[in-house]
Design a protein around this motif. Structure first.
Motif, PDB file in Angstrom:
ATOM      1  N   LYS A   1      70.898 -45.646  -3.310  1.00 14.92           N
ATOM      2  CA  LYS A   1      69.846 -45.762  -2.239  1.00 14.92           C
ATOM      3  C   LYS A   1      69.028 -46.879  -2.373  1.00 14.92           C
ATOM      4  N   ALA A   2      68.552 -47.324  -3.393  1.00 12.98           N
ATOM      5  CA  ALA A   2      67.698 -48.276  -3.765  1.00 12.98           C
ATOM      6  C   ALA A   2      68.113 -49.654  -3.221  1.00 12.98           C
ATOM      7  N   ALA A   3      69.316 -50.006  -3.829  1.00 12.25           N
ATOM      8  CA  ALA A   3      70.107 -51.185  -3.278  1.00 12.25           C
ATOM      9  C   ALA A   3      70.837 -51.074  -1.896  1.00 12.25           C
TER      10      ALA A   3
ATOM     11  N   GLY B   1      84.851 -48.790  -7.000  1.00 15.73           N
ATOM     12  CA  GLY B   1      84.319 -49.901  -7.449  1.00 15.73           C
ATOM     13  C   GLY B   1      84.154 -50.860  -6.472  1.00 15.73           C
ATOM     14  N   GLU B   2      84.714 -50.858  -5.237  1.00 13.60           N
ATOM     15  CA  GLU B   2      85.020 -51.772  -4.225  1.00 13.60           C
ATOM     16  C   GLU B   2      83.827 -51.451  -3.169  1.00 13.60           C
ATOM     17  N   ASN B   3      82.874 -52.330  -2.969  1.00 15.33           N
ATOM     18  CA  ASN B   3      81.829 -52.271  -2.100  1.00 15.33           C
ATOM     19  C   ASN B   3      82.516 -52.204  -0.590  1.00 15.33           C
TER      20      ASN B   3
ATOM     21  N   ASP C   1      68.462 -42.081  -7.014  1.00 11.12           N
ATOM     22  CA  ASP C   1      68.561 -43.250  -6.275  1.00 11.12           C
ATOM     23  C   ASP C   1      70.174 -43.285  -6.185  1.00 11.12           C
ATOM     24  N   ILE C   2      70.939 -42.829  -7.199  1.00  9.14           N
ATOM     25  CA  ILE C   2      72.463 -43.001  -7.075  1.00  9.14           C
ATOM     26  C   ILE C   2      73.023 -41.729  -6.993  1.00  9.14           C
ATOM     27  N   LEU C   3      73.853 -41.580  -5.999  1.00  9.57           N
ATOM     28  CA  LEU C   3      74.521 -40.403  -5.529  1.00  9.57           C
ATOM     29  C   LEU C   3      76.097 -41.076  -5.868  1.00  9.57           C
ATOM     30  N   SER C   4      76.910 -39.874  -6.413  1.00 10.24           N
ATOM     31  CA  SER C   4      78.502 -40.065  -6.935  1.00 10.24           C
ATOM     32  C   SER C   4      79.283 -38.836  -6.499  1.00 10.24           C
ATOM     33  N   ALA C   5      80.456 -39.026  -5.952  1.00 10.01           N
ATOM     34  CA  ALA C   5      81.213 -37.779  -5.584  1.00 10.01           C
ATOM     35  C   ALA C   5      82.624 -38.370  -5.190  1.00 10.01           C
TER      36      ALA C   5
ATOM     37  N   GLU D   1      75.034 -45.267   9.417  1.00 16.79           N
ATOM     38  CA  GLU D   1      76.311 -44.711   8.600  1.00 16.79           C
ATOM     39  C   GLU D   1      75.943 -44.502   7.015  1.00 16.79           C
ATOM     40  N   PHE D   2      75.059 -45.506   6.485  1.00 18.67           N
ATOM     41  CA  PHE D   2      74.676 -45.235   5.089  1.00 18.67           C
ATOM     42  C   PHE D   2      73.775 -43.898   5.116  1.00 18.67           C
TER      43      PHE D   2
END
Length: 224
Positions: free
Chosen positions: A140-142, A149-151, A129-133, A158-159
């Protein structure tokens, strides 16, 4: 969780070992075959094979024949390996229902990345659910993306586009492949819509937009 079984078919034992070692490191269960006949025997005996990595040029029975036989029975994902960069081979492969086509010599890391992407797409391995790089975190879930750290606010497409890029890090993606995966096969629009979305996405990502690299004449690659 049970390991995914991958069948590696190649008449070169050195090549099989190289691919097997990289797959085993990623926690896959690897079966091997040295020719087409042996590959079919293993395939018929082992019903839960999740993916087949199949060489074209082999004795007894080539990769195309093996693919034809398997497609009579199963839609198991197939990655074809070939030493020939012939467009006719590639077209034949896609006609026979091959999922990916990789020319030798290739990077084993890229092969493993493509295998994982196919298995995620076919829901055979869990898609996190969470991808980071590189300071980007995509949940993905949210349906949220943050950079350091900034939304950041992204449209739905786009998402989806950023998620697809992050799931396929380091892999060159053609515009056609992006259209088929993000917009799905029923989209009849122009591939230029991808360029428009990439431009907007890069802009919203600030300097991290540089992670989305343009491959001229082909498409894009996400690389940190």
């Amino acid at each position: 969780m049970e390991k995914c079984k991958i069948l590696v078919v190649d008449d070169e034992s050195r090549m099989r070992k190289l691919v097997r070692d990289f797959l085993v490191k990623q926690n896959f269960d690897v079966l091997e075959a040295g020719d087409g006949e042996e590959a079919l025997d293993i395939f018929y005996e082992t019903k839960d094979i999740a993916l087949i990595i199949l060489d074209v040029m082999m004795p007894k029975m080539d990769g195309w024949e093996v693919c034809r036989e398997i497609r009579k029975e199963s839609k198991v994902p197939i990655i074809m390996l070939t030493a020939r960069g012939d467009e006719r081979d590639e077209l034949l492969g896609f006609e026979l229902g091959v999922d990916e086509y990789i020319s030798k010599p290739f990077s084993p890391k890229i092969l493993v990345a493509r295998a994982e992407a196919i298995l995620r797409r076919t829901n055979q391995i869990a898609s996190d659910d969470i991808l980071s790089a590189g300071g980007i975190e995509l949940n993905k879930a949210a349906h949220m993306v943050s950079i350091d750290g900034e939304n950041i606010e992204l449209s739905y497409k786009e998402f989806e586009l950023l998620a697809y890029f992050m799931e396929n890090q380091g892999i060159a993606l053609s515009r056609e492949k992006i259209l088929n995966s993000v917009w799905n096969y029923d989209y009849f629009g122009d591939a230029r819509t991808i360029d428009t979305h990439v431009k907007k996405l890069r802009s919203k990502m600030g300097d991290r937009g540089e992670y989305i690299k343009t491959i001229w004449g082909m498409g894009y690659k996400f690389e940190v």
